[in-house]
Write a protein that holds these residues in place. Structure first.
Motif, PDB file in Angstrom:
ATOM      1  N   VAL A  85       0.840  -1.209   0.000  1.00  0.00           N
ATOM      2  CA  VAL A  85       0.000   0.000   0.000  1.00  0.00           C
ATOM      3  C   VAL A  85       0.873   1.255   0.000  1.00  0.00           C
ATOM      4  CG1 VAL A  85      -1.685   1.290   1.362  1.00  0.00           C
ATOM      5  CG2 VAL A  85      -1.981  -1.163   1.029  1.00  0.00           C
ATOM      6  N   ILE A  86       1.972   1.231   0.740  1.00  0.00           N
ATOM      7  CA  ILE A  86       2.884   2.384   0.737  1.00  0.00           C
ATOM      8  C   ILE A  86       3.491   2.578  -0.652  1.00  0.00           C
ATOM      9  CG2 ILE A  86       5.107   3.221   1.603  1.00  0.00           C
ATOM     10  CD1 ILE A  86       4.308   2.027   4.331  1.00  0.00           C
ATOM     11  N   LEU A  87       3.938   1.490  -1.277  1.00  0.00           N
ATOM     12  CA  LEU A  87       4.505   1.587  -2.620  1.00  0.00           C
ATOM     13  C   LEU A  87       3.465   2.059  -3.631  1.00  0.00           C
ATOM     14  CD1 LEU A  87       6.898   1.236  -4.489  1.00  0.00           C
ATOM     15  CD2 LEU A  87       6.280  -1.160  -4.720  1.00  0.00           C
ATOM     16  N   ALA A  88       2.225   1.621  -3.489  1.00  0.00           N
ATOM     17  CA  ALA A  88       1.159   2.088  -4.380  1.00  0.00           C
ATOM     18  C   ALA A  88       0.920   3.590  -4.199  1.00  0.00           C
ATOM     19  CB  ALA A  88      -0.126   1.313  -4.132  1.00  0.00           C
ATOM     20  N   GLY A  89       0.989   4.055  -2.967  1.00  0.00           N
ATOM     21  CA  GLY A  89       0.856   5.493  -2.712  1.00  0.00           C
ATOM     22  C   GLY A  89       1.992   6.285  -3.327  1.00  0.00           C
ATOM     23  N   MET A  90       3.199   5.760  -3.229  1.00  0.00           N
ATOM     24  CA  MET A  90       4.342   6.423  -3.854  1.00  0.00           C
ATOM     25  C   MET A  90       4.213   6.422  -5.373  1.00  0.00           C
ATOM     26  SD  MET A  90       7.365   4.972  -1.351  1.00  0.00           S
ATOM     27  CE  MET A  90       8.550   5.015  -2.640  1.00  0.00           C
ATOM     28  N   THR A  91       3.700   5.333  -5.934  1.00  0.00           N
ATOM     29  CA  THR A  91       3.483   5.259  -7.383  1.00  0.00           C
ATOM     30  C   THR A  91       2.442   6.285  -7.811  1.00  0.00           C
ATOM     31  OG1 THR A  91       4.042   2.919  -7.401  1.00  0.00           O
ATOM     32  CG2 THR A  91       2.771   3.744  -9.271  1.00  0.00           C
ATOM     33  N   ALA A  92       1.361   6.399  -7.049  1.00  0.00           N
ATOM     34  CA  ALA A  92       0.323   7.386  -7.378  1.00  0.00           C
ATOM     35  C   ALA A  92       0.886   8.802  -7.313  1.00  0.00           C
ATOM     36  CB  ALA A  92      -0.857   7.228  -6.428  1.00  0.00           C
ATOM     37  N   ALA A  93       1.735   9.065  -6.326  1.00  0.00           N
ATOM     38  CA  ALA A  93       2.341  10.392  -6.223  1.00  0.00           C
ATOM     39  C   ALA A  93       3.253  10.679  -7.420  1.00  0.00           C
ATOM     40  CB  ALA A  93       3.122  10.509  -4.916  1.00  0.00           C
ATOM     41  N   ARG A  94       4.006   9.651  -7.856  1.00  0.00           N
ATOM     42  CA  ARG A  94       4.877   9.828  -9.027  1.00  0.00           C
ATOM     43  C   ARG A  94       4.061  10.086 -10.281  1.00  0.00           C
ATOM     44  NH1 ARG A  94       8.869   4.878  -9.200  1.00  0.00           N
ATOM     45  NH2 ARG A  94       9.493   5.901 -11.127  1.00  0.00           N
ATOM     46  N   VAL A  95       2.926   9.426 -10.422  1.00  0.00           N
ATOM     47  CA  VAL A  95       2.082   9.614 -11.608  1.00  0.00           C
ATOM     48  C   VAL A  95       1.457  11.002 -11.594  1.00  0.00           C
ATOM     49  CG1 VAL A  95      -0.031   8.828 -12.747  1.00  0.00           C
ATOM     50  CG2 VAL A  95       1.631   7.162 -11.918  1.00  0.00           C
ATOM     51  N   ARG A  96       1.052  11.461 -10.428  1.00  0.00           N
ATOM     52  CA  ARG A  96       0.428  12.792 -10.344  1.00  0.00           C
ATOM     53  C   ARG A  96       1.426  13.907 -10.617  1.00  0.00           C
ATOM     54  NH1 ARG A  96      -3.693  14.296  -6.016  1.00  0.00           N
ATOM     55  NH2 ARG A  96      -4.147  15.692  -7.710  1.00  0.00           N
ATOM     56  N   ARG A  97       2.686  13.712 -10.216  1.00  0.00           N
ATOM     57  CA  ARG A  97       3.709  14.739 -10.435  1.00  0.00           C
ATOM     58  C   ARG A  97       4.203  14.774 -11.869  1.00  0.00           C
ATOM     59  NH1 ARG A  97       7.316  13.563  -5.432  1.00  0.00           N
ATOM     60  NH2 ARG A  97       7.801  11.874  -6.839  1.00  0.00           N
ATOM     61  N   ARG A  98       4.037  13.677 -12.581  1.00  0.00           N
ATOM     62  CA  ARG A  98       4.550  13.579 -13.952  1.00  0.00           C
ATOM     63  C   ARG A  98       3.803  14.560 -14.838  1.00  0.00           C
ATOM     64  NH1 ARG A  98       4.585   7.728 -15.815  1.00  0.00           N
ATOM     65  NH2 ARG A  98       2.366   8.014 -15.613  1.00  0.00           N
TER      66      ARG A  98
END
Length: 92
Positions: free
Chosen positions: A74-87
């Motif tokens: 879940v933490i890694l999924a949150g980090m992935t979502a943050a990376r996608v939003r910043r892109r």
């Protein structure tokens, strides 16, 4: 809690690892969603290969070693979502 045999638990654990690898290699919303779904399912179907109980809640429930796989997913999924939003959106 649903019970299952060790084979299906191992297949689900591999699904968590594959989704995590996908999230790290190519961050995207589908990768993050699949990781969250696999991680949450792992929490309910990990009974055959749970490992040692680290914290006892009551006679039937407790925090086990394999529960940390859900937390990490879940933490890694949150980090992935943050990376996608910043892109930045790139129009091809």
């Amino acid at each position: 809690m649903p019970t299952t045999d060790p084979f299906h638990a191992l297949v689900l654990m591999n699904a968590v690892f594959a989704s995590a690898a996908w999230s790290l290699a190519k961050p995207s919303w589908p990768a993050a969603i699949s990781l969250v779904v696999a991680s949450i399912l792992w929490l309910f179907f990990n009974a055959p290969i749970e490992g040692a109980v680290l914290y006892v809640v009551d006679a039937d429930r407790g925090l086990t070693e394999s529960d940390f796989l859900t937390v990490g997913g879940v933490i890694l999924a949150g980090m992935t979502a943050a990376r996608v939003r910043r892109r930045p959106d790139v129009d091809s």
